[in-house]
Design an enzyme around this catalytic site. Structure first.
Site, PDB file in Angstrom:
ATOM      1  N   HIS A   1       1.928  -8.279  -0.270  1.00 27.63           N
ATOM      2  CA  HIS A   1       3.017  -7.751   0.567  1.00 27.63           C
ATOM      3  C   HIS A   1       4.176  -8.746   0.633  1.00 27.63           C
ATOM      4  O   HIS A   1       5.342  -8.355   0.609  1.00 27.63           O
ATOM      5  CB  HIS A   1       2.506  -7.426   1.969  1.00 27.63           C
ATOM      6  CG  HIS A   1       1.484  -6.311   1.987  1.00 27.63           C
ATOM      7  ND1 HIS A   1       1.692  -5.118   1.329  1.00 27.63           N
ATOM      8  CD2 HIS A   1       0.253  -6.228   2.565  1.00 27.63           C
ATOM      9  CE1 HIS A   1       0.625  -4.342   1.503  1.00 27.63           C
ATOM     10  NE2 HIS A   1      -0.260  -4.995   2.238  1.00 27.63           N
TER      11      HIS A   1
ATOM     12  N   ASP B   1       4.897   0.933  -3.902  1.00 30.48           N
ATOM     13  CA  ASP B   1       3.432   0.914  -3.852  1.00 30.48           C
ATOM     14  C   ASP B   1       2.872  -0.065  -4.880  1.00 30.48           C
ATOM     15  O   ASP B   1       3.456  -0.266  -5.948  1.00 30.48           O
ATOM     16  CB  ASP B   1       2.903   2.333  -4.108  1.00 30.48           C
ATOM     17  CG  ASP B   1       1.440   2.464  -3.714  1.00 30.48           C
ATOM     18  OD1 ASP B   1       0.966   1.673  -2.866  1.00 30.48           O
ATOM     19  OD2 ASP B   1       0.767   3.355  -4.271  1.00 30.48           O
ATOM     20  N   GLY B   2       1.726  -0.665  -4.546  1.00 24.65           N
ATOM     21  CA  GLY B   2       1.012  -1.510  -5.499  1.00 24.65           C
ATOM     22  C   GLY B   2       0.907  -2.980  -5.112  1.00 24.65           C
ATOM     23  O   GLY B   2       0.390  -3.786  -5.879  1.00 24.65           O
TER      24      GLY B   2
ATOM     25  N   LEU C   1      26.410  -1.365   0.675  1.00 19.36           N
ATOM     26  CA  LEU C   1      25.164  -0.640   0.394  1.00 19.36           C
ATOM     27  C   LEU C   1      24.474  -0.339   1.721  1.00 19.36           C
ATOM     28  O   LEU C   1      24.344  -1.227   2.567  1.00 19.36           O
ATOM     29  CB  LEU C   1      24.234  -1.504  -0.470  1.00 19.36           C
ATOM     30  CG  LEU C   1      22.848  -0.915  -0.759  1.00 19.36           C
ATOM     31  CD1 LEU C   1      22.910   0.100  -1.900  1.00 19.36           C
ATOM     32  CD2 LEU C   1      21.834  -2.004  -1.126  1.00 19.36           C
TER      33      LEU C   1
ATOM     34  N   TRP D   1      -1.625  -5.766  -6.789  1.00 18.88           N
ATOM     35  CA  TRP D   1      -1.003  -6.951  -7.408  1.00 18.88           C
ATOM     36  C   TRP D   1      -1.731  -8.213  -6.954  1.00 18.88           C
ATOM     37  O   TRP D   1      -2.023  -9.104  -7.756  1.00 18.88           O
ATOM     38  CB  TRP D   1       0.480  -7.010  -7.015  1.00 18.88           C
ATOM     39  CG  TRP D   1       1.250  -8.107  -7.679  1.00 18.88           C
ATOM     40  CD1 TRP D   1       1.965  -8.015  -8.841  1.00 18.88           C
ATOM     41  CD2 TRP D   1       1.406  -9.464  -7.221  1.00 18.88           C
ATOM     42  NE1 TRP D   1       2.551  -9.236  -9.137  1.00 18.88           N
ATOM     43  CE2 TRP D   1       2.221 -10.132  -8.157  1.00 18.88           C
ATOM     44  CE3 TRP D   1       0.931 -10.170  -6.110  1.00 18.88           C
ATOM     45  CZ2 TRP D   1       2.578 -11.481  -8.013  1.00 18.88           C
ATOM     46  CZ3 TRP D   1       1.268 -11.508  -5.971  1.00 18.88           C
ATOM     47  CH2 TRP D   1       2.094 -12.150  -6.920  1.00 18.88           C
TER      48      TRP D   1
HETATM   49  C1  IPE Z   1       2.730   4.849   0.640  1.00 17.62           C
HETATM   50  O1  IPE Z   1       1.780   4.041   0.033  1.00 17.62           O
HETATM   51  C2  IPE Z   1       3.338   4.131   1.808  1.00 17.62           C
HETATM   52  C3  IPE Z   1       4.152   2.954   1.498  1.00 17.62           C
HETATM   53  C4  IPE Z   1       4.450   2.519   0.315  1.00 17.62           C
HETATM   54  C5  IPE Z   1       4.648   2.257   2.639  1.00 17.62           C
HETATM   55  P1  IPE Z   1       0.228   4.165   0.374  1.00 17.62           P
HETATM   56  O2  IPE Z   1      -0.471   3.162  -0.463  1.00 17.62           O
HETATM   57  O3  IPE Z   1       0.002   4.097   1.835  1.00 17.62           O
HETATM   58  O4  IPE Z   1      -0.092   5.656  -0.125  1.00 17.62           O
HETATM   59  P2  IPE Z   1      -1.500   6.341  -0.438  1.00 17.62           P
HETATM   60  O5  IPE Z   1      -2.384   6.089   0.744  1.00 17.62           O
HETATM   61  O6  IPE Z   1      -2.041   5.699  -1.669  1.00 17.62           O
HETATM   62  O7  IPE Z   1      -1.179   7.773  -0.656  1.00 17.62           O
HETATM   63  C1  IPE Z   2       2.370  -0.616  -0.595  1.00 16.40           C
HETATM   64  O1  IPE Z   2       1.411  -1.340  -1.274  1.00 16.40           O
HETATM   65  C2  IPE Z   2       2.789  -1.284   0.682  1.00 16.40           C
HETATM   66  C3  IPE Z   2       2.293  -0.620   1.900  1.00 16.40           C
HETATM   67  C4  IPE Z   2       1.674   0.527   1.931  1.00 16.40           C
HETATM   68  C5  IPE Z   2       2.532  -1.304   3.158  1.00 16.40           C
HETATM   69  P1  IPE Z   2      -0.125  -1.101  -1.019  1.00 16.40           P
HETATM   70  O2  IPE Z   2      -0.589  -2.033   0.036  1.00 16.40           O
HETATM   71  O3  IPE Z   2      -0.400   0.338  -0.737  1.00 16.40           O
HETATM   72  O4  IPE Z   2      -0.739  -1.502  -2.411  1.00 16.40           O
HETATM   73  P2  IPE Z   2      -1.964  -0.830  -3.148  1.00 16.40           P
HETATM   74  O5  IPE Z   2      -1.610   0.616  -3.349  1.00 16.40           O
HETATM   75  O6  IPE Z   2      -3.154  -1.003  -2.284  1.00 16.40           O
HETATM   76  O7  IPE Z   2      -2.057  -1.575  -4.433  1.00 16.40           O
HETATM   77 MG    MG Z   3      -0.874   1.915  -1.938  1.00 17.38          MG
END
Ligand code: IPE
Ligand code: IPE
Ligand code: MG
Length: 268
Positions: free
Chosen positions: A62, A45-46, A156, A50
C-alpha cells in the site's frame, strides 16, 4: 501539447459532440495527436500481491501504491488530463483484517501530511468522495484540510474515493432528494452524487488483472471506456498509462448511435 476545443463535453475525434449531460470543455491532444481523455478513473488494485510476491507485509504494498499514485498524478497532469479519480478504499474494504484496515487509515493520514504541500504547488485540487461518517476524527480532519489547502487549484482535479461505494453514492443521493421532497430524475440524482463536480470518466482503468468493477463508479461509468491492465498498481508506470491512453484513442465511442453516424459527424 495542443488544445482542441470540442463542442460537447467529453468530445474526441471519435465522438464529436455526441455526449449529453456534460458541459463543453477543451480536449487535449498529445503531440502525436493521440486523444487524451479529459477524465481518467482508476481502480488501483494489486498492492497486496505486489508485497506478497516479495514476501513483504501487505502494508508495504500500500505504501508503494502511494508512490505509484504520485507518479500517476504527475503524468496525468503532464499529458493534459484534467480529472483523475482513484479508488483508494471501498465500503467493502472494512471487511479486511483489522490490522490492514487500521494500517490503511494511518497511511491515508500520513500520505496527506506528506504529499499535500507538493500537490498544492503543482496545481492539483483534491476532493474526497465517500462517506465521512465512520472515519476517525483525525482522518476526517485531514481530508477537510487537504481540500481547503488545494481549493483554488485548477491544473488537475484529483478525486480520491475513500470509504466509497457506487451503491452508497446512489442511495445517499436518492435519500437526500427524498428528504428535500425533490423529484428523482437522472439529472437530479447526478447532481446529488459525490462526483457532481466533474464530467463522467472517459476512461476507466483497473490494474491488477481482475475484470470487475467492485462497486466503483456504478452510475458515472455508464459510458466510460474500460481498460484492464495485468500490471499490479505499484508497477503501473508512465509507459503503462500511455498504453491505456492510446488504447482509449483507438476506441469508437458511439453512445448508442451507429458507426456510420459517428463517421458522418466526424467528417462534417
Ligand atoms: C477495489 O479493490 C477497491 C480498491 C482498489 C480500493 P478490491 O481489491 O477491494 O476489490 P475486490 O475485492 O478484489 O473485488
Ligand atoms: C488495492 O490493492 C488497494 C486497496 C484495496 C486498499 P489490494 O490491497 O486489493 O491488492 P490485492 O488485490 O490484494 O493484490
Ligand atoms: Mg485487490
Amino acid at each position: 501539447v495542443l488544445f482542441r476545443s470540442a463542442g460537447g463535453g467529453q468530445g474526441t475525434r471519435n465522438h464529436g459532440n455526441l455526449t449529453a449531460c456534460t458541459t463543453p470543455q477543451a480536449v487535449s491532444v498529445m503531440a502525436d495527436s493521440t486523444v487524451v481523455p479529459h477524465h481518467i478513473a482508476i481502480v488501483m488494485d494489486g498492492n497486496g500481491r505486489w508485497a506478497s510476491r516479495r514476501l513483504l507485509p501487505r502494508l508495504v504494498g500500500h505504501k508503494q501504491g502511494v508512490e505509484s499514485l504520485r507518479r500517476c498524478v504527475r503524468a496525468c497532469r503532464e499529458r493534459g488530463v484534467r480529472v483523475l479519480t482513484v479508488f483508494a478504499f471501498s465500503s467493502e474494504n472494512w471487511n479486511r483484517p483489522q490490522d490492514e484496515v487500521s494500517g490503511l487509515m494511518e497511511l491515508m493520514a500520513m500520505a496527506l501530511a506528506r504529499e499535500v504541500p507538493q500537490l498544492a504547488k503543482e496545481g492539483v485540487r483534491l476532493h474526497f468522495v465517500g462517506e465521512r461518517a465512520g472515519l476517525s476524527d483525525k482522518v476526517r480532519a485531514g481530508l477537510a484540510q487537504s481540500e481547503d489547502a488545494t481549493a483554488h487549484n485548477t491544473a488537475l482535479v484529483l478525486n480520491v474515493c475513500f470509504n466509497y461505494g457506487g451503491r452508497w453514492d446512489i442511495a445517499q443521493a436518492a435519500a437526500a432528494l427524498a428528504q428535500r421532497g425533490e423529484p428523482i430524475t437522472e439529472a437530479s440524482l447526478h447532481a446529488a452524487m459525490g462526483m457532481a463536480h466533474v464530467p463522467d470518466p472517459d476512461l476507466l482503468i483497473r490494474t491488477g488483472g481482475e475484470m470487475r468493477i467492485s462497486n466503483f463508479l456504478l452510475w458515472q461509468a455508464a459510458y466510460s471506456e474500460l481498460y484492464f491492465s495485468d500490471r499490479l498498481w505499484p508497477d503501473f508506470d508512465e509507459a503503462a498509462l500511455d498504453e491505456a491512453i492510446s488504447a482509449y484513442g483507438a476506441r469508437e465511442r458511439r453512445f448508442g448511435k451507429t458507426s456510420e453516424q459517428i463517421q458522418a459527424a466526424r467528417s462534417a
